[in-house]
Scaffold this active site. Structure first.
Site, PDB file in Angstrom:
ATOM      1  CB  SER A 262      -0.853   0.020   1.269  1.00 31.42           C
ATOM      2  OG  SER A 262      -0.056   0.406   2.381  1.00 31.42           O
ATOM      3  CG  ASP A 263       1.691   5.853  -1.076  1.00 29.62           C
ATOM      4  OD1 ASP A 263       2.677   5.802  -0.303  1.00 29.62           O
ATOM      5  OD2 ASP A 263       1.561   6.765  -1.912  1.00 29.62           O
ATOM      6  CD1 TRP A 264       2.335   6.862   5.909  1.00 22.13           C
ATOM      7  CD2 TRP A 264       4.505   6.715   5.428  1.00 22.13           C
ATOM      8  NE1 TRP A 264       3.015   7.107   7.056  1.00 22.13           N
ATOM      9  CE2 TRP A 264       4.356   7.025   6.800  1.00 22.13           C
ATOM     10  CE3 TRP A 264       5.791   6.579   4.912  1.00 22.13           C
ATOM     11  CZ2 TRP A 264       5.447   7.208   7.647  1.00 22.13           C
ATOM     12  CZ3 TRP A 264       6.876   6.772   5.760  1.00 22.13           C
ATOM     13  CH2 TRP A 264       6.711   7.076   7.114  1.00 22.13           C
ATOM     14  CB  ALA A 266      -2.963   3.764   1.171  1.00 18.06           C
TER      15      ALA A 266
END
Ligand code: BGC
Length: 735
Positions: A262-264, A266
């Site tokens: 995932s992005d940070w 997310a």
């Protein structure tokens, strides 16, 4: 390790341990002595979860990496090594131009070499994964993250995606000097509404499929090991919770078998988007959708076990995700060598080596774009001129963008230093002229406010004016602050800051011979700059060799060869603006008396400088364009050959560009689409034929009935030195 051994390992791991592999803890939460810190505890990580983690990020110090690896492996029940990840976007310590600038080189092979160099330095210092390349197609200059992409064009992004992935990963991940690449941000993060970071993305299925998705797929085809989700919602569904994006398209259709992160935060943000009610639902949605690793939150750590125990998530899903993490570790050879060949001595040897600096210089020179050069004011003579170098970038050493976390000012050559090295026979003066920022708008970097030195504005201006009056030429060194772009760097006014606009205005009153060099992370509204300057060189953030590159280009030691990878809008009201727009039934034909056409009343439709534009110090004549035939079929392509000649009196490089227009389709077709390009270097007087092959694959698009195919009909093939070229031949596709 053999696959069977990995399977045995997986079988032997407890559920808690397997979930641990799906968790990434931020490096700053690892305290000295590799202990859990207060912030990690506050976030909800238990000590067990902490030491069970599969990865960490942003730890760059080799000794620290080694200490953390040892300590974590000791605690981890099966002594599984951690993955060390980081955002090495445009170089480790040998910082080269930002990706958008690299896009302007139209030289993906060069970016491949840069990625390999970056991997070599990063890996020697202990990193295993870089969160690069970003291949989001970008068309809105307000968005600060355009700097991390290679521009507005789909095909150009595809080409860069492939080469950078190959550059980072090399032929074998286990080799010294290779790191795993992570393509991001899947998907369509580059189209936030209004250009505002983290905002929603609304794209039609066709635009998504034809324009935004191909670069991610190109990275997958090139063998990228990891994919990162994006923060945005895509047509109302957060990308991080989209099963369609991740399982159906990425894995089932494109065949991606690597690891998805995932992005940070997310996964946690699924709740903030309002599509889940708590962490448990977020973990459920993301895991079902296919996210293997949770970046920097404890959502997986706190919820997955219960979800499995309640029978809501099958343990097989956890096993699959865990296996992908273990597989990446195995490919990197971490079970045999948890430091992946890193060692301090080797790192010191390769980092900032002469060879690396030379490559940074080559890239910086190739990435600058000469937008304008009236009466050939450039190149400047190397002797006998009085030149005033003016502006806040004159002596600045921070010539790299915000993502260059390891970039150091002391490693970087300023423009003044670059000039002094080659123009000793000119009378050069240097002055700052003004502060960089407008104090009215405080600017915050990733870690706090940008503090500018207090200056006496009047004194600065007076000094610059005095020098400008005496000079034959004034070279203005102006631009955005690095923190104006990058994540969280959206702007509604994309001009250079006010004090610099004022400076330029004052200098122009006393000296008409102005050359402006811009440092920036996005295309800017440069109407004022353009009006007052005879030449404008877009230098972007060129990296540690920026000062040398700019000086060499100004004095003709080398010649600009970059072409815009992203259009410079006329002003911000035009954005998003891109060359491959659609034709409309009421396209503006120049007749301003006809009100009922698609146009603005007060600004032009066309950008100030379009995609593909860029000048050099010589002129190329496109002498002829010929085709091998005029019918393309599914089995037989045609070739289009352009003959070009360097008709100036010095050598130069031209990027010959091929665009295709589909004249009629079952849905409206863009006015032009880049389908090929080639960098050609010619001596004065030299000619060359550049040949492009056009096959039916290039003609495919999402049709009215949602099929991806080429439709029979008539096409134009344009060839020229920018997207504005009108030179073309006609061919048909016969099916
Ligand atoms: C960014 C990513 C980056 C990640 C890790 C996020 O905020 O959107 O591009 O890779 O942080 O630093």
């Amino acid at each position: 390790m053999q696959k069977e051994q990995l399977e045995i390992l997986l079988k032997d791991m407890s559920l808690r341990e397997k979930i641990g592999q799906l968790v990434q803890i931020p490096g700053f939460m690892i305290g000295s002595g590799s202990v859990i810190t207060g912030p990690a505890l506050e976030m909800g990580f238990s000590e067990e979860d902490f030491y069970n983690a599969g990865a960490t990020l942003s730890v760059f110090d080799f000794d620290q990496i080694k200490e953390i690896q040892d300590k974590f492996m000791e605690h981890q029940p099966h002594h599984i090594p951690l993955l060390f990840m980081g955002d090495i976007i445009n170089g480790y310590r040998s910082v080269f131009p930002i990706p958008l600038a690299q896009g302007c080189s139209f030289d993906p092979e060069l970016s491949g070499r840069l990625a390999a160099m970056s991997a070599k330095e990063s890996a020697a210092a202990g990193l295993h994964v870089t969160f690069s390349p970003m291949v989001d197609v970008v068309r809105d200059a307000r968005w600060g993250r355009v700097m991390e992409s290679t521009g507005e064009d789909t095909y150009l992004n595809e080409c860069f995606a492939k080469e950078t992935v190959k550059g980072y990963q090399g032929s074998n991940l286990a080799d010294a000097g290779s790191v795993a690449a992570c393509v991001k941000h899947y998907a369509a993060y580059g189209a936030p509404e209004g250009g505002r970071d983290y905002n929603v993305v609304e794209l039609s299925d066709r635009t998504l499929t034809d324009d935004y998705l191909p670069p991610y797929q190109a990275a997958v085809d090139a063998g990228v090991e990891m994919v990162m989700t994006s923060f945005n919602t895509l047509n109302r569904l957060p990308a991080t919770g989209s099963k369609w994006l991740m399982r159906d398209l990425l894995r089932d259709t494109w065949g991606f078998s690597g690891m998805l992160i995932s992005d940070w935060g997310a996964i946690n943000e699924l709740e903030l988007h309002g599509v889940t009610k708590d962490g448990a639902e977020s973990a459920y949605l993301a895991m079902k959708a296919g996210v293997d690793m949770d970046m920097c939150t404890p959502v997986y750590a706190l919820n997955l076990q219960k979800l499995v125990e309640e029978g809501k998530i099958a343990e097989e899903l956890i096993d699959e995700a865990c296996m992908r993490v273990l597989t990446l570790k195995n490919k990197l050879g971490l079970f045999e060598d948890p430091y992946h060949h890193a060692d301090q001595v080797k790192a010191e040897d390769v980092i900032l080596s002469r060879e690396h600096r030379e490559l940074c210089l080559e890239a910086a020179e190739e990435s600058c774009v000469l937008l304008k050069n009236k009466r050939d004011i450039l190149p400047l003579a190397k002797e006998g001129l009085k030149i005033a170098f003016i502006g806040p970038y004159t002596e600045a050493h921070r010539l790299y963008g915000v993502w260059s976390m390891l970039g150091r000012e002391e490693d970087t050559v300023s423009v003044k230093e670059g000039v002094e090295a080659i123009a000793q026979n000119n009378e050069c003066t240097f002055s700052k002229g003004c502060r960089m920022l407008d104090p009215k708008y405080p600017l915050y970097e990733f870690h706090g406010r940008v503090e500018e030195e207090e200056t006496d504005d009047e004194e600065l201006l007076l000094d610059a004016m005095t020098k400008a009056k005496r000079a034959d030429v004034c070279v203005m060194l102006l631009g955005e602050h690095p923190a104006h772009s990058g994540e969280g760097g959206s702007r509604g006014d994309i001009r250079i800051p006010k004090p610099q606009r004022k400076l330029l205005k004052e200098i122009a009153k006393v000296n008409p011979n102005i050359v402006t060099v811009l440092f920036h992370g996005r295309p800017l509204d440069i109407r004022g700059v353009d009006r007052r300057s005879k030449a404008v060189l877009a230098a972007w953030f060129p990296g540690i060799e920026g000062g040398n590159a700019v000086a060499r280009l100004l004095f003709g030691e080398s010649a600009p060869s970059g072409k815009l990878a992203m259009s410079f809008p006329y002003n911000v009201a035009q954005v998003p603006v891109h060359y491959d727009h659609f034709t409309t039934a009421r396209a503006f034909n120049g007749d301003i008396t006809n009100r009922f056409q698609s146009r603005y009343l007060d600004i032009p439709n066309d950008p100030l400088y379009p995609f593909g534009h860029g000048l050099t110090y010589t002129t190329f004549d496109y002498m002829s364009i010929e085709q091998s035939g005029d019918v393309v079929t599914c089995d037989s392509p045609v070739t289009v050959s352009v003959r070009i000649k360097n008709i100036g009196n010095r050598a130069g490089t031209e990027v010959v560009q091929l665009y295709i227009r589909d004249l009629k389709g079952s849905v409206v077709r863009p006015v032009k689409k880049l389908k090929g390009f080639e960098r050609v270097t010619l001596e004065a007087g030299e000619e060359k034929t550049v040949t492009f092959t056009i096959d039916h694959e290039m003609l495919k698009f999402t049709t009215a009935d949602m099929r991806f195919e080429a439709e029979p009909g008539e096409f134009y093939a344009y060839a020229g030195g920018s997207s504005r070229t009108e030179r073309h031949v006609t061919f048909t596709f016969a099916g």
